[in-house]
Scaffold this motif. Structure first.
Motif, PDB file in Angstrom:
ATOM      1  N   GLY A   1      63.257   8.727 -25.955  1.00 21.22           N
ATOM      2  CA  GLY A   1      62.080   7.903 -25.745  1.00 21.22           C
ATOM      3  C   GLY A   1      60.904   8.748 -25.310  1.00 21.22           C
ATOM      4  N   THR A   2      59.707   8.270 -25.611  1.00 20.86           N
ATOM      5  CA  THR A   2      58.494   8.938 -25.157  1.00 20.86           C
ATOM      6  C   THR A   2      57.509   7.885 -24.680  1.00 20.86           C
ATOM      7  OG1 THR A   2      56.650  10.391 -25.809  1.00 20.86           O
ATOM      8  CG2 THR A   2      57.581   8.999 -27.523  1.00 20.86           C
TER       9      THR A   2
ATOM     10  N   LYS B   1      57.497  -1.122 -19.733  1.00 15.91           N
ATOM     11  CA  LYS B   1      58.608  -1.576 -18.896  1.00 15.91           C
ATOM     12  C   LYS B   1      59.944  -1.526 -19.636  1.00 15.91           C
ATOM     13  CE  LYS B   1      58.704  -6.511 -19.994  1.00 15.91           C
ATOM     14  NZ  LYS B   1      58.728  -7.876 -19.464  1.00 15.91           N
ATOM     15  N   GLU B   2      59.910  -1.450 -20.968  1.00 15.33           N
ATOM     16  CA  GLU B   2      61.137  -1.458 -21.755  1.00 15.33           C
ATOM     17  C   GLU B   2      61.943  -0.179 -21.518  1.00 15.33           C
ATOM     18  OE1 GLU B   2      62.539  -3.679 -23.809  1.00 15.33           O
ATOM     19  OE2 GLU B   2      61.001  -5.192 -23.476  1.00 15.33           O
ATOM     20  N   HIS B   3      63.241  -0.344 -21.368  1.00 18.43           N
ATOM     21  CA  HIS B   3      64.126   0.807 -21.182  1.00 18.43           C
ATOM     22  C   HIS B   3      64.463   1.400 -22.551  1.00 18.43           C
ATOM     23  CE1 HIS B   3      67.735   3.115 -20.066  1.00 18.43           C
ATOM     24  NE2 HIS B   3      67.268   3.079 -18.833  1.00 18.43           N
ATOM     25  N   ASP B   4      64.681   2.721 -22.576  1.00 17.97           N
ATOM     26  CA  ASP B   4      65.012   3.398 -23.847  1.00 17.97           C
ATOM     27  C   ASP B   4      66.206   2.750 -24.534  1.00 17.97           C
ATOM     28  OD1 ASP B   4      62.987   5.092 -23.196  1.00 17.97           O
ATOM     29  OD2 ASP B   4      64.242   6.849 -22.804  1.00 17.97           O
ATOM     30  N   PHE B   5      67.248   2.454 -23.765  1.00 13.63           N
ATOM     31  CA  PHE B   5      68.455   1.884 -24.360  1.00 13.63           C
ATOM     32  C   PHE B   5      68.208   0.472 -24.857  1.00 13.63           C
ATOM     33  CE2 PHE B   5      73.006   0.286 -23.764  1.00 13.63           C
ATOM     34  CZ  PHE B   5      73.404   0.786 -24.995  1.00 13.63           C
ATOM     35  N   SER B   6      67.331  -0.278 -24.186  1.00 13.28           N
ATOM     36  CA  SER B   6      66.988  -1.624 -24.643  1.00 13.28           C
ATOM     37  C   SER B   6      66.296  -1.572 -26.002  1.00 13.28           C
ATOM     38  CB  SER B   6      66.079  -2.318 -23.629  1.00 13.28           C
ATOM     39  OG  SER B   6      66.725  -2.488 -22.396  1.00 13.28           O
ATOM     40  N   ILE B   7      65.415  -0.587 -26.174  1.00 13.39           N
ATOM     41  CA  ILE B   7      64.738  -0.426 -27.468  1.00 13.39           C
ATOM     42  C   ILE B   7      65.747  -0.079 -28.543  1.00 13.39           C
ATOM     43  CG2 ILE B   7      62.928   0.795 -28.728  1.00 13.39           C
ATOM     44  CD1 ILE B   7      61.629   1.426 -26.041  1.00 13.39           C
TER      45      ILE B   7
ATOM     46  N   ASP C   1      79.662  10.030 -39.281  1.00 13.55           N
ATOM     47  CA  ASP C   1      80.063  11.438 -39.186  1.00 13.55           C
ATOM     48  C   ASP C   1      78.914  12.326 -38.712  1.00 13.55           C
ATOM     49  OD1 ASP C   1      78.629  11.004 -41.527  1.00 13.55           O
ATOM     50  OD2 ASP C   1      79.629  12.631 -42.591  1.00 13.55           O
ATOM     51  N   ILE C   2      77.727  11.742 -38.494  1.00 15.78           N
ATOM     52  CA  ILE C   2      76.579  12.498 -37.997  1.00 15.78           C
ATOM     53  C   ILE C   2      76.503  12.354 -36.484  1.00 15.78           C
ATOM     54  CG2 ILE C   2      74.046  12.567 -37.948  1.00 15.78           C
ATOM     55  CD1 ILE C   2      74.035  12.033 -40.903  1.00 15.78           C
ATOM     56  N   ARG C   3      76.427  13.471 -35.799  1.00 10.24           N
ATOM     57  CA  ARG C   3      76.386  13.457 -34.338  1.00 10.24           C
ATOM     58  C   ARG C   3      75.035  12.937 -33.847  1.00 10.24           C
ATOM     59  NH1 ARG C   3      79.622  15.991 -30.862  1.00 10.24           N
ATOM     60  NH2 ARG C   3      80.422  17.374 -32.492  1.00 10.24           N
ATOM     61  N   ILE C   4      75.067  12.070 -32.849  1.00  9.41           N
ATOM     62  CA  ILE C   4      73.849  11.538 -32.232  1.00  9.41           C
ATOM     63  C   ILE C   4      73.729  12.148 -30.840  1.00  9.41           C
ATOM     64  CG2 ILE C   4      72.643   9.472 -31.453  1.00  9.41           C
ATOM     65  CD1 ILE C   4      74.239   7.859 -33.496  1.00  9.41           C
ATOM     66  N   ARG C   5      72.667  12.897 -30.619  1.00  9.75           N
ATOM     67  CA  ARG C   5      72.443  13.527 -29.318  1.00  9.75           C
ATOM     68  C   ARG C   5      71.418  12.715 -28.522  1.00  9.75           C
ATOM     69  NH1 ARG C   5      74.805  18.458 -28.688  1.00  9.75           N
ATOM     70  NH2 ARG C   5      75.513  19.528 -30.581  1.00  9.75           N
TER      71      ARG C   5
ATOM     72  N   GLY D   1      69.878   8.466 -20.266  1.00  8.07           N
ATOM     73  CA  GLY D   1      69.210   7.168 -20.271  1.00  8.07           C
ATOM     74  C   GLY D   1      69.831   6.186 -21.251  1.00  8.07           C
ATOM     75  N   PHE D   2      70.773   6.674 -22.062  1.00  3.79           N
ATOM     76  CA  PHE D   2      71.408   5.815 -23.068  1.00  3.79           C
ATOM     77  C   PHE D   2      72.859   5.496 -22.692  1.00  3.79           C
ATOM     78  CE2 PHE D   2      67.869   7.795 -25.199  1.00  3.79           C
ATOM     79  CZ  PHE D   2      67.354   6.791 -26.012  1.00  3.79           C
ATOM     80  N   GLN D   3      73.125   5.376 -21.399  1.00  4.96           N
ATOM     81  CA  GLN D   3      74.471   5.004 -20.946  1.00  4.96           C
ATOM     82  C   GLN D   3      74.879   3.672 -21.574  1.00  4.96           C
ATOM     83  OE1 GLN D   3      76.553   6.769 -18.987  1.00  4.96           O
ATOM     84  NE2 GLN D   3      75.078   8.443 -18.795  1.00  4.96           N
TER      85      GLN D   3
END
Length: 305
Positions: free
Chosen positions: A142-143, A191-197, A210-214, A218-220
């Motif tokens: 997120g930015t 106010k939106e959380h990264d994981f909520s978005i 099969d593609i790794r997501i890094r 904040g994305f618990q």
């Protein structure tokens, strides 16, 4: 103001003024000119009452297409107020604002022609593979960008970021190892959380498993929300306990790779229109600004390679 010809001879100065090198600028001019000419004829045919052909009427403050491209790049890189821009160009603030409004869509079209504009959303795995055809991993982060404090009380509450302790607007970006920004989600309240978005946009649903997501911590919950994906995330420190030395070393190794997404965001934020406090009040202006800044950063990367 320094002439365009002189600025083009000073690469470091030109990069500081526009965010692109002189060679990148020169390579963008023909495409910008093509869409500028097309837009003038489109306006001419759309206005049935118009009598003058394109090119008639008052001479603009930027006479050539090169000067127009320079101005719109300078505006996005340095983000002056309209009063400051008007001072340098010896015009009133309405005139330079009109130039920015008229020529920015032409810059967008030129960047689109160069295939460097990021997508705003994806709806299928096929779309994702078009954006990242050879990627074995992608980075999601997120930015946030500061904005002026809204006068409306409801907008104040919606746009207040508890993390930044100020009023902001937020996006998620998806980039690759080469720091190219392939996806920028629509702008939302601070106010939106990264994981909520992420849950709202459902981006991982359209990423091959099969593609790794890094991602960062904040994305618990991402693995539970999107099962089956290869997620790389640092191990969070348990409450009241310490992490082992092995886990700490593993976290450092992950952090050294994940920092590439921070470099991508930092490259985009070389353009001060998305790093300074955003002043434009027009609806959607903040969303449009990050699209152009991301496209210019991708264009810089593409030309460098």
């Amino acid at each position: 103001m320094m002439s365009l010809e002189k600025a083009l001879k000073k690469e470091r100065v030109f990069l500081a003024l526009t965010g692109v090198t002189p060679s990148e600028f020169i390579n963008l001019v023909p495409t910008f000119t093509q869409y500028f000419d097309q837009s003038r004829w489109d306006r001419y045919h759309a206005d049935r009452k118009r009598q003058r052909q394109p090119g008639g009427g008052k001479v603009p403050f930027a006479k050539t297409t090169e000067a127009k491209l320079f101005y719109v790049l300078w505006y996005h890189k340095c983000y002056p107020t309209y009063d400051v821009a008007g001072f340098f160009y010896d015009r009133d603030r309405a005139n330079v604002k009109r130039g920015k409004d008229n020529w920015t869509p032409i810059l967008e079209a030129a960047l689109g022609k160069k295939l460097v504009l990021p997508k705003r959303q994806i709806r299928s795995v096929e779309e994702f593979l078009e954006i990242f055809p050879e990627a074995k991993e992608v980075f999601i982060d997120g930015t946030e960008r500061p904005i002026q404090r809204p006068k409306d009380r409801a907008k104040q509450k919606c746009n207040y970021s508890g993390k930044k302790k100020r009023h902001t607007r937020k996006n998620l970006i998806v980039s690759n190892r080469k720091k190219r920004i392939g996806i920028v989600t629509k702008t939302v309240e601070g106010k939106e959380h990264d994981f909520s978005i992420l849950k709202t946009t459902r981006l991982p649903d359209h990423i091959p498993k099969d593609i790794r997501i890094r991602v960062d911590n904040g994305f618990q919950g991402i693995e539970k929300e999107f099962p089956g994906h290869r997620v790389s995330m640092q191990t969070k420190k348990p409450k009241g306990r310490e992490l082992s030395k092995t886990v700490k070393e593993r976290n450092k190794a992950k952090s050294r790779v994940r920092v590439l997404v921070e470099h991508a965001i930092g490259g985009m934020k070389r353009f001060r229109i998305v790093s300074d406090v955003f002043r434009n009040k027009a609806e959607g202006a903040d969303d449009y600004a990050i699209l152009i800044a991301s496209g210019l950063w991708n264009y810089h990367l593409a030309e460098a390679n």
